[in-house]
Design an enzyme around this catalytic site. Structure first.
Site, PDB file in Angstrom:
ATOM      1  N   ASN A  40     -26.513  60.223  18.313  1.00  0.00           N
ATOM      2  CA  ASN A  40     -27.270  58.758  17.795  1.00  0.00           C
ATOM      3  C   ASN A  40     -28.080  57.871  17.586  1.00  0.00           C
ATOM      4  O   ASN A  40     -27.785  57.448  19.416  1.00  0.00           O
ATOM      5  CB  ASN A  40     -26.208  58.172  16.132  1.00  0.00           C
ATOM      6  N   ARG A  99     -19.299  66.054  22.307  1.00  0.00           N
ATOM      7  CA  ARG A  99     -20.260  67.045  21.036  1.00  0.00           C
ATOM      8  C   ARG A  99     -21.259  66.911  21.615  1.00  0.00           C
ATOM      9  O   ARG A  99     -21.706  68.144  21.281  1.00  0.00           O
ATOM     10  CB  ARG A  99     -20.904  65.416  20.259  1.00  0.00           C
ATOM     11  N   ARG A 151     -13.759  66.677  17.400  1.00  0.00           N
ATOM     12  CA  ARG A 151     -13.256  65.726  16.836  1.00  0.00           C
ATOM     13  C   ARG A 151     -12.150  65.226  17.354  1.00  0.00           C
ATOM     14  O   ARG A 151     -10.551  65.807  16.871  1.00  0.00           O
ATOM     15  CB  ARG A 151     -13.120  66.183  14.827  1.00  0.00           C
ATOM     16  N   CYS A 174     -28.212  50.779  20.179  1.00  0.00           N
ATOM     17  CA  CYS A 174     -27.518  51.325  20.890  1.00  0.00           C
ATOM     18  C   CYS A 174     -27.522  53.074  20.544  1.00  0.00           C
ATOM     19  O   CYS A 174     -27.970  53.198  19.348  1.00  0.00           O
ATOM     20  CB  CYS A 174     -25.920  50.912  21.455  1.00  0.00           C
ATOM     21  N   ARG A 234      -9.848  57.027  19.563  1.00  0.00           N
ATOM     22  CA  ARG A 234     -10.219  56.599  18.104  1.00  0.00           C
ATOM     23  C   ARG A 234      -8.834  57.368  17.146  1.00  0.00           C
ATOM     24  O   ARG A 234      -8.803  58.510  17.903  1.00  0.00           O
ATOM     25  CB  ARG A 234     -11.286  57.196  17.327  1.00  0.00           C
ATOM     26  N   CYS A 293     -20.014  49.263  23.633  1.00  0.00           N
ATOM     27  CA  CYS A 293     -21.005  47.877  22.366  1.00  0.00           C
ATOM     28  C   CYS A 293     -20.558  47.144  22.768  1.00  0.00           C
ATOM     29  O   CYS A 293     -21.655  45.676  23.353  1.00  0.00           O
ATOM     30  CB  CYS A 293     -21.904  48.105  22.117  1.00  0.00           C
ATOM     31  N   GLU A 352     -22.815  66.168  14.492  1.00  0.00           N
ATOM     32  CA  GLU A 352     -23.266  64.885  14.541  1.00  0.00           C
ATOM     33  C   GLU A 352     -23.087  65.030  15.873  1.00  0.00           C
ATOM     34  O   GLU A 352     -22.464  64.327  16.399  1.00  0.00           O
ATOM     35  CB  GLU A 352     -22.936  63.653  13.564  1.00  0.00           C
ATOM     36  N   GLU A 386      -7.221  59.380  15.086  1.00  0.00           N
ATOM     37  CA  GLU A 386      -7.896  60.290  13.972  1.00  0.00           C
ATOM     38  C   GLU A 386      -7.043  60.699  12.661  1.00  0.00           C
ATOM     39  O   GLU A 386      -7.101  61.216  11.534  1.00  0.00           O
ATOM     40  CB  GLU A 386      -8.206  61.066  14.481  1.00  0.00           C
ATOM     41  N   GLU A 422     -22.468  54.665  27.263  1.00  0.00           N
ATOM     42  CA  GLU A 422     -23.593  54.221  25.581  1.00  0.00           C
ATOM     43  C   GLU A 422     -24.351  53.297  26.443  1.00  0.00           C
ATOM     44  O   GLU A 422     -24.092  52.251  27.236  1.00  0.00           O
ATOM     45  CB  GLU A 422     -22.286  53.262  25.065  1.00  0.00           C
ATOM     46  N   ASP A 469     -29.329  59.848  12.832  1.00  0.00           N
ATOM     47  CA  ASP A 469     -28.238  60.644  13.527  1.00  0.00           C
ATOM     48  C   ASP A 469     -29.713  61.904  14.215  1.00  0.00           C
ATOM     49  O   ASP A 469     -30.102  62.361  13.621  1.00  0.00           O
ATOM     50  CB  ASP A 469     -27.384  61.468  12.520  1.00  0.00           C
TER      51      ASP A 469
END
Lengths: 498, 498
Positions: B432, B464, B342, B457, B331, B301, B429, B333, B350, B411
């Protein structure tokens, strides 16, 4: 090639009383070596207290430093047991390598870890600061290779690239001679990205690029039998060391660093400073970010080869036909950026194929058929095919000719009317097709049940397809060929700004 | 809030003869300020040679440093013309700010550029090494805000996150309770990637992920009217400064550096060393790579908002409905990685929406309808929806409650049988949906012809979706619901290894 190594062994105690015994051991060891390479000669120059002065020379394939390291083992073993004598240290007094180059260097050059004396085609490498550890590493032969390569490249520089026409379409009428990127930017279909050489595709331009993706998959890859895989966008240095990319184009990567920690406390000062100053404190940032250890995908094939590393592939899975279209490619361009056709970030579908020589030559024909179908029947553009020599073959000094064209690269080039006359302007390389022999297969130790494997790839750069098509066919769908309209009938409406 | 600033103006010559004139000017200037804020008080403490000693205090909204800088201008203008007198330098002797916190700090904390004296809820910021330039920058109010925020966060830490159930499906029978990642790895469908927390999807796993992509687009985004855009994978710091990401999670980025040059000569030694040692010389590399200036996409975004920066959107283009599915997210982690759910690198579609409050609330209902359709009719999984509070609202200390749920995040969580009992285990999750008010709209100065704009967004993380679906439905297509089989009937054959 002539190697000359002077070295001093420092022993744990005085060796005066063991002179003769040492002479015999060394002489016997030399005899063993001579059976392998009759040019290896070990001479004792002196004995002083704890020190033994040696000279080792050779002009064959056996390297004096290997003789030295083996001799150390032999002496340690024999004299350790019998006399409790050990070798404390090896000092290298000098190590020189004389050899002849194919051609006289055209200008000075350097080689790390050595001084050079050049006289005509004769070159002497005088090694500097050489330690035992240095000798153990496999550096010396690579230094010789590098010297030869540098001189060969001096002759190669400025030579025209190998290029040989294979096929060309008839000249076509073109609907315009404008630069499609400029026109799309004017209409707001496309916007310069937030950093150099990147683009933001609004719905109109995105629709065209995604149509190209669909055509490549449905008209080329699926008919040939390719399956999709998904690879990581982040390529660690060890993969690029194996493929040779790190020595090939380190100035063209986008480098990636990881945080040294995710710990909020470690980042607190950086965060506080950012909140207060609304600027980046680069000194504080540096404390929390490690040295680069990876780069953004440059081409997708290295990671695909890595995924097969050390495996043995079942014969019935050959040829392997897979492609990635998910990793986004980054290439630092510095200058020379132009429109969507020469950029720092682009979207490529990369089919990779692994199989026997025969399977791959057959596959090349299939690819050419499918590409001809797309470029003639769907795009209806003016284009041509030529044999070219890719960088890694150029670097090895192996120019392509008819006899080596089992391996090699075919470039597909499109006429770009906005660049001027079709005869004198530069055409756009908008597709390529390579068979690479066993280069990457052996780098990643990939085996088949029985067959000798070769591999290749054929990067489909979507931006290049868009640029080639629009440069000839324009951005008004009314002028597009029916074959293309099946994939994209109209330009989406997009967003209106005041 | 009480500000106290002691400062010395150094003039270009002795001011002894101009004492009275200076007193009058300063007193008149103070009168002007008092009309704005009656608490501002400028006192002359001394005159010595070229120096004027001042004290400025205030306990209202007008800051002494602004008074000081304005006074400098007034004096320079008046005395420059008349007496050829200039102010050479401003020295800040001390600057303190006293204010009351909402609550007593629970532990010590620091603020850059200041010492702190804390006594109960009373806090004194004693500014250090303050220059005129420092005063000109807008730091001081941000330092006060930061102090308040840090104490508020001390109370927030350890508090349970806001979570309120909205809807839940009936419990379902699950075909297995295995970890789908482990099972896919065992079968060779999936392979650990070349760096931490990344994956290589062989054809079997890729087919499942790409089926999810197709479902998201065809069953959610196209029915609602979204259009695809393509954004850059590389996000420069200035965008993350605007969105607040750089102060929010700097320890979670993959940082990107550019080469300082593409010049082959500059890289020659690095290349030579790499060729000889087959290792990376990091010192040599550092010379040729600049400091990080960007990072890999964290969420898509920010760049989408950036693409609208400073624009005014035509009313008839509202609501704007666009999505990116091309940028790959990274990301860092460090710990806590697990399977494909994860990870350090993932693939997210998005959708971003910009429109009026009413349009966005309406859109939220449409999204929920479409997601329900996918999760109930196509996946047939056990899942639930809950209101939660995202980080940026948490950070601002604004906990969600019913009254603020025009903006906020929902969520979507799926039961993961392999994690244990449905009541006590943690659900995943896997989706979202957020409406963010005007946070990013105002950060990027985005306007509409007439309407007030909001945005939001709804990141669709494909990994996931895969993890949630496979955890309940298994990896054998025979057990998959018919709705899903329409998108993927069978697992591709893949490659056989010995």
């Amino acid at each position: 090639m002539k190697f000359n190594l002077s070295s001093i062994f420092s022993f744990s105690s005085d060796i005066s009383s063991m002179k003769n015994e040492l002479k015999t051991t060394i002489s016997n060891f030399n005899k063993v070596l001579i059976e392998k390479d009759k040019s290896v000669k070990i001479e004792i120059k002196n004995f002083i207290n704890n020190s033994l002065y040696l000279n080792i020379s050779s002009d064959g394939f056996f390297r004096p430093h290997n003789a030295l390291l083996q001799l150390k083992n032999v002496i340690s073993k024999e004299f350790g047991k019998k006399h409790h004598l050990g070798i404390r240290n090896i000092k290298i007094d000098s190590y020189t390598i004389d050899f002849e180059l194919e051609k006289k260097p055209l200008k000075d050059f350097t080689i790390p870890f050595a001084k050079l004396n050049v006289s005509g085609k004769q070159i002497k490498l005088i090694l500097e600061d050489v330690s035992e550890d240095f000798l153990r590493r496999n550096y010396i032969d690579r230094m010789i290779t590098l010297a030869k390569e540098k001189v060969a490249n001096q002759y190669y520089e400025g030579k025209e690239e190998f290029w040989k026409l294979i096929w060309e379409s008839d000249p076509k009428k073109h609907v315009w001679s404008k630069d499609p990127t400029e026109e799309m930017v004017k209409r707001g279909w496309l916007k310069q990205g937030p950093t150099k050489g990147k683009w933001f595709y609004r719905p109109q331009a995105a629709a065209i690029l995604k149509a190209m993706e669909k055509i490549a998959i449905e008209e080329v890859l699926i008919p040939i039998g390719f399956q999709e895989i998904i690879e990581s966008n982040i390529v660690p240095f060890d993969i690029w060391l194996k493929t040779g990319h790190l020595e090939g184009m380190p100035g063209e990567f986008y480098y990636i660093s990881e945080p040294t920690s995710r710990d909020v406390e470690k980042w607190e000062r950086f965060v506080d400073l950012t909140k207060i100053t609304k600027e980046i404190d680069f000194d504080e940032l540096k404390k929390n970010v490690s040295a680069p250890s990876a780069g953004i995908c440059y081409a997708q094939c290295p990671v695909i080869y890595w995924s097969f590393k050390g495996t043995t592939i079942s014969e019935k899975s050959l040829p392997i036909l897979i492609y990635d279209k998910t990793a986004v490619s980054g290439r630092y361009e510095s200058g020379g950026r132009h429109g969507i056709e020469r950029v720092d970030e682009f979207h490529r579908i990369e089919p990779v194929y692994i199989g026997t020589r025969k399977q791959l030559l057959n596959l090349r024909d299939k690819f050419i058929d499918r590409y001809k179908h797309v470029f003639n029947n769907i795009f209806d553009i003016e284009w041509r095919m030529a044999w070219v020599t890719p960088w890694y073959i150029q670097q090895a000094g192996k120019l392509g000719d008819e006899s080596t064209q089992d391996t090699g690269t075919i470039d597909f080039e499109a006429y770009m009317p906005y660049r001027g006359d079709r005869r004198s302007s530069e055409w756009l390389e908008f597709q390529n097709l390579s068979i690479l022999g066993d280069k990457y297969i052996s780098a990643f130790n990939i085996k088949a049940q029985k067959s000798e494997l070769w591999s290749g790839c054929s990067g489909i750069g979507l931006e290049r397809w868009v640029a080639a098509f629009l440069a000839q066919k324009g951005i008004n769908p009314d002028n597009w060929p029916d074959g293309f309209k099946k994939y994209l009938k109209e330009i989406p409406k997009g967003i209106e700004f005041l």
